[in-house]
Scaffold this motif. Structure first.
Motif, mmCIF file in Angstrom:
data_model
loop_
_atom_site.group_PDB
_atom_site.id
_atom_site.type_symbol
_atom_site.label_atom_id
_atom_site.label_comp_id
_atom_site.label_asym_id
_atom_site.label_seq_id
_atom_site.Cartn_x
_atom_site.Cartn_y
_atom_site.Cartn_z
ATOM 1 N N ALA A 16 0.835 -1.274 -0.019
ATOM 2 C CA ALA A 16 -0.066 0.163 0.009
ATOM 3 C C ALA A 16 0.948 1.312 -0.008
ATOM 4 N N ALA A 17 2.156 1.151 -0.101
ATOM 5 C CA ALA A 17 2.990 2.269 0.166
ATOM 6 C C ALA A 17 2.818 3.267 -1.197
ATOM 7 N N HIS A 18 2.595 3.102 -2.245
ATOM 8 C CA HIS A 18 2.230 3.827 -3.293
ATOM 9 C C HIS A 18 0.946 4.450 -3.110
ATOM 10 N N ARG A 19 0.290 4.253 -2.400
ATOM 11 C CA ARG A 19 -0.866 4.842 -2.223
ATOM 12 C C ARG A 19 -0.797 6.116 -1.156
ATOM 13 N N VAL A 20 0.148 6.063 -0.553
ATOM 14 C CA VAL A 20 0.311 7.304 0.438
ATOM 15 C C VAL A 20 1.409 8.237 -0.050
ATOM 16 N N ALA A 21 1.986 8.077 -1.431
ATOM 17 C CA ALA A 21 2.944 8.678 -2.203
ATOM 18 C C ALA A 21 2.813 10.215 -2.122
ATOM 19 N N PRO A 22 1.441 10.727 -2.021
ATOM 20 C CA PRO A 22 1.234 12.078 -2.205
ATOM 21 C C PRO A 22 1.360 12.712 -1.087
ATOM 22 N N LEU A 23 1.771 12.153 0.004
ATOM 23 C CA LEU A 23 2.108 12.517 1.632
ATOM 24 C C LEU A 23 3.674 12.704 1.799
ATOM 25 N N ARG A 24 4.470 12.108 0.869
ATOM 26 C CA ARG A 24 5.962 11.868 1.227
ATOM 27 C C ARG A 24 6.648 13.301 1.174
ATOM 28 N N ASP A 25 6.392 14.111 0.396
ATOM 29 C CA ASP A 25 6.800 15.372 0.546
ATOM 30 C C ASP A 25 6.034 16.623 1.093
ATOM 31 N N LEU A 26 5.127 16.178 2.081
ATOM 32 C CA LEU A 26 4.462 17.113 2.635
ATOM 33 C C LEU A 26 5.030 17.693 3.867
ATOM 34 N N PRO A 27 5.484 18.994 4.011
ATOM 35 C CA PRO A 27 6.155 19.390 4.894
ATOM 36 C C PRO A 27 5.818 19.595 6.377
ATOM 37 N N PRO A 28 6.344 19.613 7.198
ATOM 38 C CA PRO A 28 5.630 19.751 8.605
ATOM 39 C C PRO A 28 4.706 21.182 8.556
ATOM 40 N N GLY A 29 3.774 21.133 9.325
ATOM 41 C CA GLY A 29 2.741 22.405 9.423
ATOM 42 C C GLY A 29 1.813 22.221 8.341
ATOM 43 N N GLU A 30 1.940 21.364 7.264
ATOM 44 C CA GLU A 30 0.850 21.371 6.123
ATOM 45 C C GLU A 30 0.130 20.112 6.298
ATOM 46 N N LEU A 31 -1.145 20.336 5.752
ATOM 47 C CA LEU A 31 -2.164 19.197 5.472
ATOM 48 C C LEU A 31 -2.210 19.105 3.896
#
Length: 242
Positions: A16-31
């Motif tokens: 399921a790792a590919h399903r969370v790919a959009p979150l990989r580069d999300l910086p702290p403090g952002e959603l």
């Protein structure tokens, strides 16, 4: 009020790792947020109350009956402070974090705390595949236990049952007689109806409500609550932002 920091997402399986790919580069403090809107709460013991929903993008599960697949990949990066400000601007005392799967995003945890600090009643809708231990204890957790027909019952994190509070709620979405029998067995084995509020609902368009009512009445589980997805009877079942 300080709460434990969330653990890394070690419980996302490799497949399921590919399903969370959009979150990989999300910086702290952002959603990564799919939508924020006000409607009436459609489920749980809070059903019928005006509520502000923060729908987080991305989910690592793929339930066969999922009604929000558009949240899997569609989302906008928003600062946590901006999300908080937008939610508070509605002036509504009830707020729900939903998804997608909210617990995939680390900034969801401090956001829930900030909302509680602002005097809001906060609900968290979560799949039950992730540790709810770090969630602020003031939050009302509404946790799914996935039945077999979801295709995700192997992901149920049973250790969460030792973390949930009496004020939390457990939900079963039933898509077949097999699902109902599984849910009934889980409720009895873990005494869930004695420890928490237990909710059972139909996978929309599958099991008919009259069938589920019949199974519930025949079971003798008098503390288990049948619920409907209220919003799907008010608006078109496929409508968004409601």
């Amino acid at each position: 009020m300080s709460v434990p920091k969330p653990m890394p997402l070690a419980d996302v399986p490799p497949e399921a790792a590919h399903r969370v790919a959009p979150l990989r580069d999300l910086p702290p403090g952002e959603l990564l947020v799919h939508e924020i809107y006000q409607s009436v709460q459609g489920e749980s013991t809070f059903a019928g109350l005006p509520c502000v929903f923060v729908r987080c993008a991305v989910c690592d599960s793929r339930c066969r009956w999922c009604d929000t697949p558009h949240a899997f990949t569609q989302g906008e990066r928003v600062s946590r402070s901006a999300v908080l400000g937008k939610v508070l601007a509605f002036g509504c005392p009830l707020v729900e974090l939903t998804g997608g799967e909210p617990l995939l995003q680390p900034d969801v945890f401090p956001l829930m705390t900030e909302l509680c600090d602002a005097g809001r009643t906060v609900l968290l809708e979560t799949s039950g595949a992730h540790d709810v231990g770090p969630v602020d204890p003031r939050v009302h957790v509404i946790m799914d236990l996935k039945c077999p027909d979801s295709g995700e019952s192997h992901r149920n994190r049973w250790a969460n049952l030792d973390v949930l509070k009496p004020s939390d709620q457990i939900k079963f979405v039933v898509a077949s007689r097999r699902d109902w029998e599984w849910a009934e067995s889980a409720i009895r084995e873990h005494r869930l109806d004695e420890r928490f509020t237990c909710l059972v609902s139909c996978a929309f368009g599958g099991v008919q409500p009259v069938q589920l009512v019949g199974w519930l009445l025949a079971s003798g589980l008098h503390r288990v609550r049948m619920q409907l997805q209220l919003h799907k009877y008010i608006w078109d079942p496929n409508a968004r932002g409601v």
